[in-house]
Design an enzyme around this catalytic site. Structure first.
Site, PDB file in Angstrom:
ATOM      1  CG  ASP A  63      11.711   0.056   3.727  1.00 28.45           C
ATOM      2  OD1 ASP A  63      11.556   0.637   2.635  1.00 28.45           O
ATOM      3  OD2 ASP A  63      12.809  -0.006   4.313  1.00 28.45           O
ATOM      4  CG  HIS A 113       4.950   4.171  -3.452  1.00 27.29           C
ATOM      5  ND1 HIS A 113       5.703   3.689  -2.409  1.00 27.29           N
ATOM      6  CD2 HIS A 113       5.758   5.053  -4.116  1.00 27.29           C
ATOM      7  CE1 HIS A 113       6.917   4.249  -2.429  1.00 27.29           C
ATOM      8  NE2 HIS A 113       6.968   5.082  -3.462  1.00 27.29           N
ATOM      9  CG  LEU A 136      -7.561  -0.953  13.436  1.00 28.89           C
ATOM     10  CD1 LEU A 136      -7.032  -2.357  13.163  1.00 28.89           C
ATOM     11  CD2 LEU A 136      -7.062  -0.043  12.340  1.00 28.89           C
TER      12      LEU A 136
HETATM   13  C1  FPP Z   1       8.956   3.058   1.744  1.00 30.53           C
HETATM   14  O1  FPP Z   1       9.328   2.073   0.805  1.00 30.53           O
HETATM   15  C2  FPP Z   1       7.566   3.426   1.536  1.00 30.53           C
HETATM   16  C3  FPP Z   1       7.090   4.691   1.457  1.00 30.53           C
HETATM   17  C4  FPP Z   1       7.951   5.879   1.604  1.00 30.53           C
HETATM   18  C5  FPP Z   1       5.674   4.972   1.178  1.00 30.53           C
HETATM   19  C6  FPP Z   1       4.687   4.092   1.864  1.00 30.53           C
HETATM   20  C7  FPP Z   1       3.365   4.428   1.350  1.00 30.53           C
HETATM   21  C8  FPP Z   1       2.420   3.517   1.012  1.00 30.53           C
HETATM   22  C9  FPP Z   1       2.545   2.061   1.157  1.00 30.53           C
HETATM   23  C10 FPP Z   1       1.182   4.042   0.447  1.00 30.53           C
HETATM   24  C11 FPP Z   1      -0.014   3.624   1.223  1.00 30.53           C
HETATM   25  C12 FPP Z   1      -0.470   4.489   2.238  1.00 30.53           C
HETATM   26  C13 FPP Z   1      -1.580   5.246   2.186  1.00 30.53           C
HETATM   27  C14 FPP Z   1      -2.204   5.604   3.458  1.00 30.53           C
HETATM   28  C15 FPP Z   1      -2.204   5.712   0.949  1.00 30.53           C
HETATM   29  P1  FPP Z   1      10.289   2.418  -0.421  1.00 30.53           P
HETATM   30  O2  FPP Z   1       9.450   2.682  -1.607  1.00 30.53           O
HETATM   31  O3  FPP Z   1      11.230   3.485  -0.024  1.00 30.53           O
HETATM   32  O4  FPP Z   1      11.008   1.055  -0.619  1.00 30.53           O
HETATM   33  P2  FPP Z   1      12.440   0.773  -1.229  1.00 30.53           P
HETATM   34  O5  FPP Z   1      13.366   0.893  -0.061  1.00 30.53           O
HETATM   35  O6  FPP Z   1      12.313  -0.609  -1.755  1.00 30.53           O
HETATM   36  O7  FPP Z   1      12.727   1.777  -2.293  1.00 30.53           O
END
Ligand code: FPP
Length: 315
Positions: free
Chosen positions: A95, A112, A206
């Site tokens: 997150d 991301h 892993l």
């Molecule tokens: C939540 O943080 C994160 C997500 C919904 C996406 C997580 C995805 C990745 C890290 C991409 C990597 C993974 C792969 C396998 C390619 P948010 O963006 O909602 O955070 P915020 O609360 O600060 O808005």
């Protein structure tokens, strides 16, 4: 001289730091041979010359190894310590990508992308220290409600992630699969995921489980429906139903429950992530935003886990 150790303080690549009582700390290399007493404590044989400190590490390491081997050679200390204290399975709610990007006046997709790089670094480290499974929440059943361009950028990031893995496949030790309902993803992405699973199936390192269109309640509903179908067709009987059987209908079939769940960005909730599997998981909340969660932070989380008293409802 006999050292009793009942507390592992920390790990480095080649050694563990052990508390041996009275405020003393000992550094023991993994390739030393120790022994385990009936209480499960690791007994380390050696003398002061066998302690490895400071500048002359290499020389004293050799000497200590010889001393120890001369005395008692019954147990592989690395395996014993790893088995007792490292979580086998860590699940991560990554997150804070959006906030990380916002702080830099960049679009959320930038966060991301940085998050995907963080994941790769941590996977290498986790593989090195002997973690067997990592499950990440990459896209939840609720994430479809985000703006279309963010959903698209996450899907494209996933496409890229898979392409990169396939391209560099020979250099990777990591086995990848997914949890979640893939039927809602575009066909090309589903095909890529299947290729990825196939290519990585022979890997010995892993296991990475990527949550894609994953939601814990959705997973449970799908499992209930599958089980009901088997019941109706007579493949199982009502008396067969127990927790173990039910678990085998979940996406996580065959994967041990996570001992440790990490959530970054300071949020204290599980957000529909692995509700069945997390019943006894230890939860570690980090204030770091996911792209800033580095190897040091991972080690901190593992250290925390090791110091938790896990009673599983008993005393
Ligand atoms: C939540 O943080 C994160 C997500 C919904 C996406 C997580 C995805 C990745 C890290 C991409 C990597 C993974 C792969 C396998 C390619 P948010 O963006 O909602 O955070 P915020 O609360 O600060 O808005």
């Amino acid at each position: 001289m006999k050292f009793y150790c009942n507390k592992v303080i920390g790990f480095t690549k080649k050694a563990v730091r052990l508390s041996i009582g009275g405020g003393y700390i000992k550094i023991a290399y993994y390739d030393y041979i120790g022994n385990i007493d009936i209480a499960g404590n690791w007994i380390f044989y050696g003398d002061n010359d066998g302690l490895v400190y400071g500048k002359n590490r290499r020389k004293s390491k050799k000497r200590a190894t010889r001393l120890i081997r001369d005395r008692i050679c019954t147990f592989n200390a690395k395996e014993a310590i790893m088995e007792n204290s490292l979580p086998k399975h860590i699940a991560i709610i990554m997150d804070g990508n959006g906030r990380w990007a916002k702080k830099r006046f960049m679009p959320r997709s930038f966060g991301h992308r940085a998050g995907a790089q963080t994941l790769n670094k941590l996977l290498k480290e986790a593989d090195k220290i002997g973690i067997e499974h990592i499950t990440v929440y990459a896209f939840s059943t609720e994430n479809w409600t985000r703006p279309k361009d963010e959903v698209n950028s996450l899907m494209n990031l996933l496409r890229e992630y898979i392409d990169d893995y396939i391209k560099d496949n020979e250099t990777s030790n990591i086995k990848i699969d997914s949890i979640g309902d893939l039927s809602r993803l575009d066909e090309d992405l589903r095909n890529k995921i299947n290729t990825l699973k196939e290519i990585s199936s022979c890997k010995k390192g892993l296991n990475l489980h990527i949550g894609l269109n994953y939601g814990g309640r959705d997973e449970i509903m799908r499992a209930v429906k599958k089980m009901y179908g088997e019941l109706k067709s007579g493949n199982i009987k009502e008396s067969d139903i127990n927790e173990e059987l039910f678990s085998s209908y979940l996406d996580t079939k065959g994967i041990p429950d996570p001992e440790l769940i990490i959530r970054t960005s300071g949020e204290m909730r599980l957000s529909n992530f692995l509700p069945w599997q997390s019943t006894y998981s230890e939860i570690y909340i980090s204030d770091k935003l996911w792209p800033d969660f580095n190897i040091n932070e991972l080690n901190k989380a593992i250290e925390h886990y090791k110091n938790r008293d896990r009673r599983f409802g008993g005393r």
